[in-house]
Design a protein around this motif. Sequence first.
Motif, PDB file in Angstrom:
ATOM      1  N   GLU A  85       0.835  -1.202   0.000  1.00 15.74           N
ATOM      2  CA  GLU A  85       0.000   0.000   0.000  1.00 15.74           C
ATOM      3  C   GLU A  85       0.874   1.258   0.000  1.00 15.74           C
ATOM      4  OE1 GLU A  85      -3.898  -0.015   1.465  1.00 15.74           O
ATOM      5  OE2 GLU A  85      -3.464   1.510   2.987  1.00 15.74           O
ATOM      6  N   TYR A  88       2.722   1.683  -3.414  1.00 15.43           N
ATOM      7  CA  TYR A  88       1.781   2.074  -4.476  1.00 15.43           C
ATOM      8  C   TYR A  88       1.379   3.536  -4.322  1.00 15.43           C
ATOM      9  CZ  TYR A  88      -2.449   2.332  -7.302  1.00 15.43           C
ATOM     10  OH  TYR A  88      -3.386   2.705  -8.217  1.00 15.43           O
ATOM     11  N   GLN A  89       1.030   3.915  -3.113  1.00 11.82           N
ATOM     12  CA  GLN A  89       0.568   5.295  -2.910  1.00 11.82           C
ATOM     13  C   GLN A  89       1.691   6.298  -3.120  1.00 11.82           C
ATOM     14  OE1 GLN A  89      -1.362   4.829   0.895  1.00 11.82           O
ATOM     15  NE2 GLN A  89      -3.357   4.606  -0.055  1.00 11.82           N
ATOM     16  N   LYS A  90       2.916   5.908  -2.738  1.00  9.48           N
ATOM     17  CA  LYS A  90       4.068   6.777  -2.995  1.00  9.48           C
ATOM     18  C   LYS A  90       4.263   6.970  -4.494  1.00  9.48           C
ATOM     19  CE  LYS A  90       6.337   8.463   0.517  1.00  9.48           C
ATOM     20  NZ  LYS A  90       6.330   9.907   0.656  1.00  9.48           N
ATOM     21  N   LEU A  94      -0.338   9.387  -4.246  1.00  4.73           N
ATOM     22  CA  LEU A  94      -1.638   9.454  -3.568  1.00  4.73           C
ATOM     23  C   LEU A  94      -1.394   9.754  -2.093  1.00  4.73           C
ATOM     24  CD1 LEU A  94      -3.226   6.267  -5.149  1.00  4.73           C
ATOM     25  CD2 LEU A  94      -3.979   8.611  -5.530  1.00  4.73           C
ATOM     26  N   LEU A  96      -1.074   9.071   1.677  1.00  2.82           N
ATOM     27  CA  LEU A  96      -0.729   7.820   2.357  1.00  2.82           C
ATOM     28  C   LEU A  96      -1.819   7.461   3.367  1.00  2.82           C
ATOM     29  CD1 LEU A  96       3.084   8.291   2.953  1.00  2.82           C
ATOM     30  CD2 LEU A  96       1.964   6.828   1.291  1.00  2.82           C
ATOM     31  N   THR A  97      -2.305   6.235   3.271  1.00  2.00           N
ATOM     32  CA  THR A  97      -3.384   5.832   4.181  1.00  2.00           C
ATOM     33  C   THR A  97      -2.980   4.638   5.026  1.00  2.00           C
ATOM     34  OG1 THR A  97      -4.330   4.418   2.505  1.00  2.00           O
ATOM     35  CG2 THR A  97      -5.171   6.647   2.609  1.00  2.00           C
ATOM     36  N   GLN A 136      -6.295  -1.430  -4.331  1.00  2.00           N
ATOM     37  CA  GLN A 136      -5.870  -0.134  -4.862  1.00  2.00           C
ATOM     38  C   GLN A 136      -6.323   0.107  -6.302  1.00  2.00           C
ATOM     39  OE1 GLN A 136      -4.890   2.297  -3.233  1.00  2.00           O
ATOM     40  NE2 GLN A 136      -4.378   1.331  -1.287  1.00  2.00           N
ATOM     41  N   GLY A 140      -8.896   1.999  -3.950  1.00  2.00           N
ATOM     42  CA  GLY A 140      -8.475   2.119  -2.558  1.00  2.00           C
ATOM     43  C   GLY A 140      -9.576   1.787  -1.574  1.00  2.00           C
TER      44      GLY A 140
END
Lengths: 350, 482
Positions: A85, A88-90, A94, A96-97, A136, A140
């Motif tokens: 996660e 991917y978000q980096k 996106l 960060l969750t 994702q 997400g």
Amino acid sequence: MNLKKSPVAVVDGADANSPAGSTTDMTTTIHVSVSPHIRAGETTATIMRDVVIALVPACAMGIYAFGLRALWVILTCVLTCVATEFVYQKLMKLPLTVSDLSAVVTGMILAVNMPAGIPLWMPALGSVFAILIVKQLFGGLGQNIMNPALAARCFLLISFASAMTSFPETVRTLFEGNTLSGATPLAAIKAGASIDWFQMIFNTHSGCIGEASVIAILVGAVYLLARRVITIHIPGLYILSTVGFVCLIHLVMGTADTLSVNYLVAQVCGGGLLLGAFFMANDYVTCPITPLGQVIYAVLLGLLTALFRVVGSSSEGVSYAIIIGNLFVPLMERVTVPRPFGMVRKKRKG
Amino acid sequence: MNTRTFKRGIHPAGHKELAADSPIRLVHATGQAVYPLSQHIGAPAVAIVAPGERVLAGQKIAEAGGFVSAPIYSAVSGTVSAIGPHMNASGETVPCITIDTDGLDQWVNPAWDPAGEGAYTGEAVEALVRNTPEEALTPEAIRGAVREAGIVGLGGAGFPAAVKLTPKAPEAIDYLIVNGAECEPYLTCDYRLMLERAEALLAGCRWILRLFPKAKCVLAVEDNKPDAILHLTELVKASGDGRLSVCPLRAKYPQGGERMLIAAVTGRRLNASLLPADKGCIVMNVSSVIASFFAIACGRPLTHRIMTVTGDSVSTPCNLEVPVGMSYREVLEAAGGYARQPKKVITGGPMMGTALFSLDIPVTKTSASILALSEDPVAIHDTTPCVHCGKCLRACPERLVPQLLAAAADRDEFDTFEKYGGMECIECGSCAYVCPAKRHLVQSMRYGKRKTGEIIRARRAKEAAETAKGGTVAGGKGGKTP
């Protein structure tokens, strides 16, 4: 004013500050927002934290029953999920969750659905599949159409059937008894064996990591119920309808003589049903929220599980039942939106 | 205690202890008094004074602008300085009458002055009841007095009370429900009224019952106010009037919402297109009943109201009897100002109230409180994606699916919004309160309701035009007749 935008406006140097005569000089900012102005303390992160806490007993009993090997599987799943996660978000720039703990929950749920003896690259691959493909890529948190952990488990089941279904013997049991080593209780009863219901419920037995102890699962479930994270409706109805459909199918098939207390207890406690009912079938994102939708969904899951278990070639059926059920959720919700308070049923025309 | 309630709803922390033990204290206006011409539902009132004119306290300064409207009275003596735009609590600039107070508090009728000693005691009320002639208690006289006094729903809605008391079929009304639920956290003004002015409340109930020959009067109070329930029960017993009763309600938000209250007391269910009178009910707030009592007894107009000034930022939380027209700033000063810097200042309760950005706004007939909070719970948490937990659905007293409706509104899918009952939303905020993702559901619902309302009105206007044109209009697809 666009009502859709900017929920909280901060007014600088607003004159709602201290009136003349007040002792202190106050010149900071106040907030303006749409009501309500108070909120419950519960957040997505606290809910996920509660689910993690509720899974700890099942994981602990898994480690107790299957040895440290189970711990490595759990750690692999959790760490890979969180890392996937994060990366991917980096990469996608996106927000960060990771701190909402939902990836941790997915990792733990995937882990408790793994046999302890699996090569560690498989849970890692499953974790990447769960987070990247199922969660994702669909948008997400809150957007996935299937439970990520279960979809990943099914993906692994199809890809590596033998590794995913070879359950190691338990290295420890809580007390001496006639528990069957090797085979899971569900496979054993499908083969015609009988397991004492008392042993079934109170002793540890073979299966996935999270299935080692029925009591541990129930402790977690009671915790979630007490914290009001889940309600009893979907799990309760799912378990009841599974038992009901198992009986019904045996009656229809003319094999009613296999039905016994030991058989039915093994159906409920011997496989993935309890874990599935309390931790996966009622996953917020992929279960209906309308009351009638929940009933239809739970009964459908029960029917599918019973069919897979009794008629199908495999002894298990919970995972497939749940992800198939997941796919019908949007439809079930659409047709079961409750009639608003005070509205009378519309008369049909003609 | 045998309590009644409705289904769903929420249990926010009450915080009523802050101001609950502070007796009602009268506040005198000193600065300017500002009277928006529209402080009720319906047509705005029409000013009948001119700038420069001297007015007395209790003098009518604006006449009702229609049947659904209410006159406005000055609470102060002074000189009209302007009739023009001024900001109101929701930040809009609206036409207002501004009066420069002379500080003399000269009343048109000294009997109307709330500063009069012991005006609310049992003896004073008894004397008023005794001295009120029978001809002042005919249904016409009662409605006329309530109408002339400018009384509106003081619980917050501001619907003209006289209109409420004039249903099509008064004999079909079998419940007069007096709303003492006060389900909003922090607020204690109705609670204090039920303790301090219960005699006037009951006398008002008995007079209003004269309008509805078949009705019984139920005083509905939440069980978080046990002393109010006890006090009212004793007085009802002492009055020996079999038509009065006290109904304890379970403390739950939004118990004081009209539809929830009717459901709890009578089991009847209303939707957005029905008025309480359609189901045989009249619902009045306790303060409206008390104001009606004095209007009937001595023609006293509505010039003052009770406000709770509370919150952890207020130095001395209290309940004040405030002249309508006074600025919020003065009211706050009367409560001793801030003890610490507020992050948020709200008028009304924390669930449905309006956040203020200025205290230079006038108290209106429907201003219930000043609530100053040192923390803003809305700003603490970021909004996160909806996880579809269904808690909003389980909280919604209107049995809606807020998650679905808010998403539809956010996507501008107003047909979906209407189809699934979005217009039934009462904006109580229960869904947003419980939402773990801290989504601004009420904001989306308001947006959806406003836009959908425009579409529905346009559709009805079009249908009406077509009917007028040719006559052959089928009951078109989804077309509801109002």
